[in-house]
Design an enzyme around this catalytic site. Structure first.
Site, mmCIF file in Angstrom:
data_model
loop_
_atom_site.group_PDB
_atom_site.id
_atom_site.type_symbol
_atom_site.label_atom_id
_atom_site.label_comp_id
_atom_site.label_asym_id
_atom_site.label_seq_id
_atom_site.Cartn_x
_atom_site.Cartn_y
_atom_site.Cartn_z
ATOM 1 N N GLU B 268 35.979 34.859 34.131
ATOM 2 C CA GLU B 268 37.149 35.737 34.097
ATOM 3 C C GLU B 268 37.876 35.677 32.755
ATOM 4 O O GLU B 268 39.095 35.573 32.694
ATOM 5 C CB GLU B 268 38.108 35.388 35.248
ATOM 6 C CG GLU B 268 37.461 35.627 36.614
ATOM 7 C CD GLU B 268 38.361 35.280 37.800
ATOM 8 O OE1 GLU B 268 39.289 34.476 37.628
ATOM 9 O OE2 GLU B 268 38.122 35.834 38.889
ATOM 10 N N ARG B 318 27.620 40.228 42.689
ATOM 11 C CA ARG B 318 28.451 39.079 42.337
ATOM 12 C C ARG B 318 28.129 37.849 43.175
ATOM 13 O O ARG B 318 28.176 36.731 42.699
ATOM 14 C CB ARG B 318 29.927 39.459 42.505
ATOM 15 C CG ARG B 318 30.868 38.295 42.412
ATOM 16 C CD ARG B 318 32.295 38.766 42.299
ATOM 17 N NE ARG B 318 33.241 37.684 42.544
ATOM 18 C CZ ARG B 318 34.565 37.829 42.530
ATOM 19 N NH1 ARG B 318 35.083 39.014 42.269
ATOM 20 N NH2 ARG B 318 35.371 36.811 42.754
ATOM 21 N N ASP B 347 35.184 34.689 46.765
ATOM 22 C CA ASP B 347 36.436 34.087 46.298
ATOM 23 C C ASP B 347 37.434 33.896 47.433
ATOM 24 O O ASP B 347 38.387 34.667 47.537
ATOM 25 C CB ASP B 347 37.039 34.960 45.196
ATOM 26 C CG ASP B 347 38.164 34.246 44.456
ATOM 27 O OD1 ASP B 347 38.238 33.007 44.536
ATOM 28 O OD2 ASP B 347 38.963 34.924 43.776
ATOM 29 N N GLU B 369 34.971 23.153 46.555
ATOM 30 C CA GLU B 369 36.325 23.637 46.253
ATOM 31 C C GLU B 369 36.774 24.582 47.347
ATOM 32 O O GLU B 369 36.102 25.570 47.653
ATOM 33 C CB GLU B 369 36.348 24.366 44.899
ATOM 34 C CG GLU B 369 37.712 24.969 44.562
ATOM 35 C CD GLU B 369 37.759 25.651 43.184
ATOM 36 O OE1 GLU B 369 37.093 25.176 42.249
ATOM 37 O OE2 GLU B 369 38.458 26.680 43.062
ATOM 38 N N GLU B 375 45.839 32.666 48.997
ATOM 39 C CA GLU B 375 45.749 33.882 48.187
ATOM 40 C C GLU B 375 45.291 35.094 49.003
ATOM 41 O O GLU B 375 45.882 36.160 48.917
ATOM 42 C CB GLU B 375 44.797 33.632 47.009
ATOM 43 C CG GLU B 375 44.610 34.835 46.107
ATOM 44 C CD GLU B 375 43.740 34.521 44.894
ATOM 45 O OE1 GLU B 375 43.317 33.363 44.739
ATOM 46 O OE2 GLU B 375 43.473 35.455 44.112
ATOM 47 N N GLU B 492 41.725 36.891 60.648
ATOM 48 C CA GLU B 492 40.417 37.517 60.426
ATOM 49 C C GLU B 492 40.322 38.838 61.188
ATOM 50 O O GLU B 492 39.796 39.820 60.670
ATOM 51 C CB GLU B 492 39.295 36.575 60.876
ATOM 52 C CG GLU B 492 37.903 37.142 60.604
ATOM 53 C CD GLU B 492 36.779 36.149 60.910
ATOM 54 O OE1 GLU B 492 37.055 35.146 61.604
ATOM 55 O OE2 GLU B 492 35.648 36.381 60.452
ATOM 56 N N TRP B 522 35.256 44.387 39.717
ATOM 57 C CA TRP B 522 35.176 42.983 40.106
ATOM 58 C C TRP B 522 33.977 42.623 40.979
ATOM 59 O O TRP B 522 33.869 41.481 41.439
ATOM 60 C CB TRP B 522 36.480 42.575 40.801
ATOM 61 C CG TRP B 522 37.661 42.721 39.912
ATOM 62 C CD1 TRP B 522 38.460 43.830 39.798
ATOM 63 C CD2 TRP B 522 38.174 41.763 38.981
ATOM 64 N NE1 TRP B 522 39.428 43.602 38.853
ATOM 65 C CE2 TRP B 522 39.280 42.338 38.337
ATOM 66 C CE3 TRP B 522 37.801 40.468 38.635
ATOM 67 C CZ2 TRP B 522 40.016 41.671 37.360
ATOM 68 C CZ3 TRP B 522 38.539 39.803 37.664
ATOM 69 C CH2 TRP B 522 39.622 40.400 37.035
#
Lengths: 659, 659
Positions: B268, B318, B347, B369, B375, B492, B522
């Site tokens: 990014e 991606r 992400d 991670e 977010e 969800e 993206w």
């Protein structure tokens, strides 16, 4: 940062015929504006003809005579130019007329036209010919695409050489009023009313006055609260009314020539009379009363709508709101109030119907607001010559066919009003070329010229501007004219179709986003589904069409009669609906988007053909913008086409690539 | 701004059985961390039992004994607690183990459990248990939803009482490493490497060390250029390598206990080895070599993908990028490098498959991670208990069924690695309750506990956290537990369906926008059209499914075998495709959105039923968030349902309102 001369870029010429006139000048009197006129003629003579004009003490020996003539029939801003026996008489009842006449002569020089036998009388079409700058005191510009403000920087007012150059450019096209600060008045801008900025404001007003331009300010309706801690701003409350009278008295004492105020009230979060259960007439009249003793004018914006709408609500129609709010107030406003109405009912989209408010208020002063800042028309990265659109608006017979046109309404017709005219949201900034995109200056130029003389055609205006800016080379003239006249139609083609508007990214309003405003609170929807698209604003729908006089109520209200370019604004139709053009709606969407993107390429190619004929730095500066426009037009094309193909699943008849 | 105690909110209790233990303490040695442990036990005894613990000079007279025992088999961070004859022995090979054991005793106090006969040995599951703070030096937090940073303000480092409280909270759940600055290292943050912030960093490192926590920093790969004007940052260039060695030598001289560095490179827009035609192994190894003499670790993020993709390009995927970039480098990284891999390939969406990189690199250290900062899961305005999701990830058998689970890979299995473990993007800030939403603290708590002990169930964790935060009232416990376990499934349901993800507003990532990322750069698309939706990532599509070992390659690659919740991630299917649940995709979309919004209402009602049982200010604070969540869940429901109804034109079988 430096700056260029835009359409006052004077080029050397060798026309011997002109020499007699530009040898000397006789100016009638010592007025500020006459002096400006004389100075401008001398500068033009020096730069174009290489001559230093002498001041002649006697009228009969001068080449050019600037002469005030009472009862000439021009008014103070009109002029009469008459060539006779090697002398050019520029005459007017007032100083501004002499300045405009002088710029008219200079334009003639630039156009390389002869003066012999020249006889021209011109009276401005509109009393108010204004630019609205949405400049903030920190130097930023709301919807500014040409750099920062040249009026403000770091909470200070700038008065410098660039301001003079701005005034020259504005006056040269007939602008006679400028609002220097953003209609959204916040922070320090509210203090423009008090002593804080008194000295600089006075300087600025004087500077502008020398060019026949009056200074106006945007004001904050809540100023009594913010500046003096009053508990409210109710227009019918005595202390509030007194506050305004006092404030205006002091302000006009400091700046007697102040033109008046522009007010955005009860609009997009700004304070206004609604808070106190009062009408907009109450609000406007309170201010009008306070400025009346000083000849001041209150320009009251009609951009009032519900900006917290629920997208699920299909009954509320933002398009209706201007008319619904203001029509019932017809006759309630004081004489020194004028309502400033955006050209369309929404917000400066590439295509909108003309606002039904024009002509609907017979006992109220009305004024047209257009936007030169290309907020929704490419933000001065795309070229979009807007003068043809403004011309269409002016010629629209708002009072019904055979009756009054918008231009008749806003110019005050025969009523001798002084509170009406045209305003434009300016597209300027401190970029070297003033307007970001060099070709965007045509809109500034054109607006001024058109507001002064509504009979001018967009073609005449384009020609004048091209010559003033780039000179008289035939190919340059033809090519740029071609680009200008392709630009608005092309932009309309590759962006949102058939009058529906929006489909832009929220907030900054740049670039395609079909659903960008679809599920939002702004009242701007397209309601596209698998079968069709558009908003029913007929009698069966929101009834907006009925706000028009006949025959428009009937034309717009009828799917069959409604012009293609506004079809989706007025009707929800199936994609397979056949337009007057013979195409289906969906095929029109595909075709127009492929065409528009192709035209963007063609315009870019046109520009590239001018290499060597335009100063290199300008050529490259504009080329970069065209490179972007080409690519961005394809992005528009592909997003819009893909969106509608994916939704409708109707194939393009020509089998082009849709993603 | 003040702060609260989160799950260390000690409540008075009157359990007489405990008194003997909490009368006195014997601590083995003068170590910093032992002192902390002792201090924490005393504070708990004082606040919970109202007792002042005395320091006992002799082991045999003490109620609690903190004892270092070599070769105990616990390692330095594990502990063994053993009650015998009215004495509690907390034993470990190292000081941190004694601290963790002490917090374990305190937890037992809070849970009101007896100590008699208590015998518990616990060894942490993961060597590295880290929080990644995305805090900027101006005090802002990237993706921060709980106020500003408590590490930075106005370009300075904060070391104060709140930092101590942070360390207590982190240590109490087993966190042993924190990265204090944003992975996007810009401006002054680059200077954390040099002398500029040396003093404050040392203070902070010392403070954290007393709680068994090592300080880590995010670093800027281009630091040699920015700080010393080197011409490049090529990892194979001698002067660059020397620069790093020198810089690290100086830094470690100032802060010997520094844990190491987190690096976001070629991601990014951040600089990285690609600029120089080098691999990520080259880049990571250069840094690893420089920190190796000091026991430092390089944590290298695998979030590398093309963020300038063309939405028209249906080949580039991606999801493939992490594996494609890193798998070929297996075995090329030094021992003190660990790859930090996000749980999913995209992400932090509400639902993603587990990243195929886990277990795919047998000769490379790997670390998980996750993101506690919500977010994409409601930004701490919606409640979303993420521990069940993290647990699912840990239990995923990435090496194929019957083979290694993610937890086996990241914990280093039997290999005795010290460079692996779990990291979480923190959800903290300087809000009084640390996490904006009070219930979001369960994620911070849960992540720490789970990283320490991966065998814990989300239920056990929830119970501990509720008791620590709100006490042991049965109804409070049951109700909040119910809310927590409803929250992730509900979120969800009312957001993007069936694993496809995104559909959020670009930039800030809050709120519904189905096409928000559809025509963007993206790499995040849903490709919905009139007939269907989803991305074909099977062998016939982008081939992403083949990155998994068997049986997942086959399961995910087969539309029939693929689990419903990931169907649209792996396949483009018609809306009328029937899920394993028996519903069609479109009916599932409608149903789940109505259900999810309904569940949001239910959760809110659950919370309201706690009025009077929760401190008022907390009750009201959380109620406000639930009020918003209810409404916002309806906004999600209506936008998603309307979008798909308008596109598919398939009616809801239950005829509910869709706009």
């Amino acid at each position: 940062m430096g700056w260029e001369q835009a359409w006052l870029t004077y080029r050397k010429q060798n026309n011997r015929n002109w020499e007699p006139y530009f040898g000397s000048i006789y100016a009638d009197g010592e007025g500020k504006v006459i002096k400006t006129a004389s100075k401008e003629l001398k500068r033009a003579a020096r730069e174009i003809l290489g001559r230093e004009m002498k001041d002649s003490g006697q009228e009969e020996h001068a080449g050019i005579i600037l002469k005030l003539v009472p009862d000439l029939g021009t008014g103070t801003e009109g002029f009469h130019i008459k060539e006779r026996n090697g002398q050019i008489y520029v005459m007017s009842e007032g100083e501004p007329g002499l300045l405009y006449g002088s710029f008219s002569c200079i334009r003639r020089l630039q156009m390389e036209e002869e003066f012999q036998g020249f006889d021209k009388k011109e009276i401005p079409s509109n009393p108010l010919r204004m630019l609205n700058h949405w400049d903030n005191m920190d130097g930023s510009i709301e919807r500014g695409y040409s750099g920062n403000s040249f009026f403000f920087k770091d909470q200070r007012i700038l008065v410098n050489e660039r301001t003079v150059e701005y005034a020259r450019l504005a006056a040269s096209v007939g602008i006679n009023g400028v609002v220097i600060n953003n209609v959204n008045v916040k922070g320090n801008a509210t203090r423009l009313l008090d002593e804080t900025y008194g000295k600089e404001l006075k300087e600025l007003a004087d500077l502008l006055e020398a060019y026949g331009i009056r200074l106006f300010l945007s004001l904050n309706f809540a100023a009594p609260m913010e500046l003096s801690g009053l508990s409210g701003a109710d227009p019918l409350q005595e202390d509030v009314r007194e506050w305004w009278k006092m404030t205006m008295a002091r302000l006009y004492q400091r700046i007697p020539g102040l033109g008046g105020f522009l007010v955005k009230a009860d609009s997009e979060g700004r304070p206004g009379p609604f808070t106190y259960g009062r009408t907009h007439a109450d609000g406007a009249n309170m201010l009008a009363e306070a400025v009346q003793p000083y000849g001041g004018v209150i320009i009251w914006r009609c951009f009032v709508y519900n900006c917290m709408q629920d997208w699920r609500d299909k009954k509320t129609d933002r398009a209706r709101s201007g008319y619904d709010h203001f029509k019932p107030l017809d006759g309630a406003f004081r004489d020194n109030v004028v309502l400033q109405i955006k050209n369309g009912p929404m917000d400066f989209q590439v295509r909108e119907p003309v606002s039904p408010l024009f002509g609907a208020m017979e006992h109220t002063n009305e004024m047209l607001e257009v936007q030169l800042a290309q907020e929704y028309t490419g933000q001065q990265r795309h070229v979009c010559y807007l003068i043809p659109m403004i011309k269409e608006v002016l010629e629209f017979r708002c009072g019904g066919l055979g009756r009054k046109r918008v231009r008749d309404v806003i110019s005050g017709g025969g009523k001798g009003q002084r509170c009406c005219g045209m305003a434009a949201v300016a597209n300027t900034g401190n970029d070297e070329n003033w307007t970001g995109h060099d070709l965007a200056a045509a809109n500034w130029y054109g607006f001024g010229r058109l507001s002064f003389q509504m009979d001018l055609s967009p073609e005449e205006i384009a020609k004048e501007w091209i010559v003033g800016t780039f000179g008289t080379d035939r190919k340059v003239m033809d090519t740029i004219k071609k680009i200008l006249f392709m630009s608005w139609p092309a932009y309309e083609k590759y962006t949102s179709p058939l009058g529906i508007g929006w489909m832009v990214n929220p907030g900054h309003h740049y670039g395609p986003n079909v659903d960008g405003y679809e599920y939002d609170r702004w009242g701007t929807y397209h309601r596209a589904d698998h079968l069709g698209i558009g908003i029913d604003r007929s009698e069966k729908g929101t009834g907006y069409a009925l706000q028009y006089g006949e025959p428009y109520a009937s034309i717009y209200g009828d799917m069959k009669a409604c012009p293609d370019e506004l079809l989706l604004f007025f009707h929800h139709v199936p994609y397979v609906h056949r337009l007057k053009s013979g195409k289906t709606v969906i095929q029109h969407i595909y075709d127009s988007h492929f065409e528009g993107a192709q035209e963007a390429k063609e315009m870019a190619a046109c520009w590239e053909s001018l290499k060597g004929k335009i100063p290199d730095f300008i050529f490259e500066r504009v080329k970069k913008r065209f490179d972007h426009q080409k690519e961005h037009a394809e992005e528009w094309r592909d997003q819009i086409n893909s969106y509608f193909f994916r939704k409708s699943m109707i194939e393009d008849e020509k089998h082009r690539i849709i993603y």
